[in-house]
Design an enzyme around this catalytic site. Sequence first.
Site, PDB file in Angstrom:
ATOM      1  N   HIS A 272      59.538 -34.355  -4.916  1.00  0.00           N
ATOM      2  CA  HIS A 272      59.452 -33.038  -5.552  1.00  0.00           C
ATOM      3  C   HIS A 272      60.513 -32.136  -4.943  1.00  0.00           C
ATOM      4  CE1 HIS A 272      57.788 -29.263  -7.053  1.00  0.00           C
ATOM      5  NE2 HIS A 272      57.186 -30.020  -7.943  1.00  0.00           N
ATOM      6  N   ASP A 330      52.146 -36.213 -11.092  1.00  0.00           N
ATOM      7  CA  ASP A 330      52.328 -37.181 -12.176  1.00  0.00           C
ATOM      8  C   ASP A 330      51.961 -38.605 -11.773  1.00  0.00           C
ATOM      9  OD1 ASP A 330      53.156 -35.322 -14.026  1.00  0.00           O
ATOM     10  OD2 ASP A 330      55.246 -35.437 -13.426  1.00  0.00           O
TER      11      ASP A 330
HETATM   12  N1  ACO Z   1      61.917 -42.395  -5.372  1.00  0.00           N
HETATM   13  C1  ACO Z   1      62.840 -42.799  -4.497  1.00  0.00           C
HETATM   14  N2  ACO Z   1      63.702 -41.965  -3.868  1.00  0.00           N
HETATM   15  C2  ACO Z   1      63.590 -40.654  -4.150  1.00  0.00           C
HETATM   16  C3  ACO Z   1      62.622 -40.163  -5.045  1.00  0.00           C
HETATM   17  C4  ACO Z   1      61.772 -41.087  -5.665  1.00  0.00           C
HETATM   18  N3  ACO Z   1      60.846 -40.688  -6.553  1.00  0.00           N
HETATM   19  N4  ACO Z   1      62.750 -38.824  -5.132  1.00  0.00           N
HETATM   20  C5  ACO Z   1      63.756 -38.486  -4.314  1.00  0.00           C
HETATM   21  N5  ACO Z   1      64.261 -39.593  -3.720  1.00  0.00           N
HETATM   22  C6  ACO Z   1      65.368 -39.654  -2.749  1.00  0.00           C
HETATM   23  C7  ACO Z   1      66.719 -39.663  -3.461  1.00  0.00           C
HETATM   24  O1  ACO Z   1      67.147 -40.964  -3.769  1.00  0.00           O
HETATM   25  C8  ACO Z   1      67.581 -38.979  -2.433  1.00  0.00           C
HETATM   26  O2  ACO Z   1      67.873 -39.906  -1.422  1.00  0.00           O
HETATM   27  P1  ACO Z   1      69.291 -39.856  -0.635  1.00  0.00           P
HETATM   28  O3  ACO Z   1      69.278 -38.543   0.090  1.00  0.00           O
HETATM   29  O4  ACO Z   1      69.231 -41.039   0.262  1.00  0.00           O
HETATM   30  O5  ACO Z   1      70.358 -39.940  -1.685  1.00  0.00           O
HETATM   31  C9  ACO Z   1      66.654 -37.933  -1.819  1.00  0.00           C
HETATM   32  O6  ACO Z   1      65.341 -38.451  -1.978  1.00  0.00           O
HETATM   33  C10 ACO Z   1      66.755 -36.581  -2.514  1.00  0.00           C
HETATM   34  O7  ACO Z   1      66.545 -36.796  -3.921  1.00  0.00           O
HETATM   35  P2  ACO Z   1      66.982 -35.761  -5.042  1.00  0.00           P
HETATM   36  O8  ACO Z   1      66.797 -36.442  -6.346  1.00  0.00           O
HETATM   37  O9  ACO Z   1      68.294 -35.138  -4.739  1.00  0.00           O
HETATM   38  O10 ACO Z   1      65.899 -34.637  -4.794  1.00  0.00           O
HETATM   39  P3  ACO Z   1      65.424 -33.556  -5.809  1.00  0.00           P
HETATM   40  O11 ACO Z   1      64.910 -32.435  -5.031  1.00  0.00           O
HETATM   41  O12 ACO Z   1      66.459 -33.258  -6.826  1.00  0.00           O
HETATM   42  O13 ACO Z   1      64.248 -34.416  -6.473  1.00  0.00           O
HETATM   43  C11 ACO Z   1      62.820 -35.049  -8.154  1.00  0.00           C
HETATM   44  C12 ACO Z   1      63.157 -33.996  -7.095  1.00  0.00           C
HETATM   45  C13 ACO Z   1      63.820 -34.937  -9.288  1.00  0.00           C
HETATM   46  C14 ACO Z   1      61.422 -34.734  -8.662  1.00  0.00           C
HETATM   47  C15 ACO Z   1      62.862 -36.472  -7.555  1.00  0.00           C
HETATM   48  O14 ACO Z   1      61.994 -36.566  -6.454  1.00  0.00           O
HETATM   49  C16 ACO Z   1      62.548 -37.542  -8.580  1.00  0.00           C
HETATM   50  O15 ACO Z   1      63.433 -37.944  -9.347  1.00  0.00           O
HETATM   51  N6  ACO Z   1      61.272 -38.037  -8.615  1.00  0.00           N
HETATM   52  C17 ACO Z   1      60.874 -39.026  -9.608  1.00  0.00           C
HETATM   53  C18 ACO Z   1      60.509 -38.335 -10.925  1.00  0.00           C
HETATM   54  C19 ACO Z   1      59.237 -37.536 -10.810  1.00  0.00           C
HETATM   55  O16 ACO Z   1      58.225 -38.004 -10.326  1.00  0.00           O
HETATM   56  N7  ACO Z   1      59.285 -36.306 -11.317  1.00  0.00           N
HETATM   57  C20 ACO Z   1      58.104 -35.432 -11.388  1.00  0.00           C
HETATM   58  C21 ACO Z   1      58.236 -34.275 -10.448  1.00  0.00           C
HETATM   59  S1  ACO Z   1      56.754 -33.281 -10.470  1.00  0.00           S
HETATM   60  C22 ACO Z   1      56.848 -32.465 -11.938  1.00  0.00           C
HETATM   61  O17 ACO Z   1      57.889 -32.130 -12.429  1.00  0.00           O
HETATM   62  C23 ACO Z   1      55.606 -32.201 -12.631  1.00  0.00           C
END
Ligand code: ACO
Length: 393
Positions: A272, A330
């Site tokens: 998140h 989710d």
């Molecule tokens: N699985 C694996 N790795 C992850 C995940 C995940 N679900 N989420 C973040 N990471 C990792 C990324 O790969 C990244 O790693 P790195 O630093 O080694 O490159 C690091 O964590 C940061 O990730 P970002 O995507 O830059 O973080 P951001 O703050 O943009 O992410 C997000 C938030 C988009 C929700 C992300 O966690 C994600 O894509 N999750 C999966 C989709 C999801 O569940 N979305 C629902 C969110 S809740 C809602 O909207 C109701």
Amino acid sequence: MLIHFRDKMEIGKPEMNIGLDRIYAAESRICKIDGENGRLYYRGYPIDVLAERSNFEEVSYLLVYGKLPSIEELSRFRKELREERNLSSGTINMISQMSKRNAHPMHILSATVASIASEDVDINDRSDGAELRRSVKLIAKMASIVATIGRYIGGEEYQAPDPELPHAANFLYMLTGKSPDSFQAKIIDLMFMLQAEHSTNASTFAALVTSSTLADMYMSISSGINALSGVLHGGADEAALKMMKSIGKPENANEYIENALASKQKIMGFGHRVYKAYDPRAKILRKYMEELEGHSNPDSKTLTEIALEIERIMAAKKLGEAKGIWPNIDFFTGPVYTAVGMPGYLFTPVFAASRISGWCAHIIEYRKNNRLIRPLEYYSGEIGIEYVPIEKR
Ligand code: ACO
């Protein structure tokens, strides 16, 4: 520190904030997310207390009107919602005209919500009173529209609402044509409350961007629905269910996770932008999921086992401590919704029918001091390139 451009004076490349990460774009009194400690408050009330003691109608009133209602206020609000539940024949026809083969229910929902503006006789009245009336209409009708889309996809005719039922129970009635038992109604009411509001997440921000142009509430809500549909946001609930189904059984979870992480694939329902601790909504839902025993069906039981195994594997990797990656709301919706017979393609539309209260509250609040939302982008291309006629390129 951010560098601003003023008076067309460019001062070199500014510090970029891709994704508007940690940018405060507005001041609000609607919702507080304490991401470090995993706490969430609607208008100051902790989400766990609301989930335990309140209901969706009361939470919606709280969000939109800014205070908990008295007995009379809640009773009037419920009456207004009941009066707006029915859908016009135009709306029902519109839903049934869309191709269910190509369109996801979120496409149908977005188009249908924009279309109900055509039934608003005072569409140009933007007074607080008119926007509050519109909010009641949208809160009531979104649930009816989602139920009707669900029936249409299942090949069923429109089910008229039951005026005796509360909002969540009536939604299930309009979806299935049967009065739900108290457990089913409680689960849906809980989901509606947990998903009702979450500050300036992507969909609320999208709704606010549209509203800030002085576009009307229907257009703004439609924007919110569109933004919610993506798998990085609300669409993650259906995507997490698909992931669990593709894993099939708990024993397969480890291989799936290893492969996904090795190829930098996101695990749906984890992570998140704001929470760096366990999402409090996921915590509440996880508890309900574990208590499903006795109400559950075999599919829901298998999904619960897979979810718990994925969570165990992710926890063992210490991704929470290292990167703040914990389950979000989710993640547990699949097993919980499956227990009440909700199909995966309706998860995100139901999310939208819950978030409508938060979207309306934010639109009304932001309008009071409206300013067009218009960020900058840093242009890194060339300028002044000579135009070459097409036959000479
Ligand atoms: N699985 C694996 N790795 C992850 C995940 C995940 N679900 N989420 C973040 N990471 C990792 C990324 O790969 C990244 O790693 P790195 O630093 O080694 O490159 C690091 O964590 C940061 O990730 P970002 O995507 O830059 O973080 P951001 O703050 O943009 O992410 C997000 C938030 C988009 C929700 C992300 O966690 C994600 O894509 N999750 C999966 C989709 C999801 O569940 N979305 C629902 C969110 S809740 C809602 O909207 C109701």
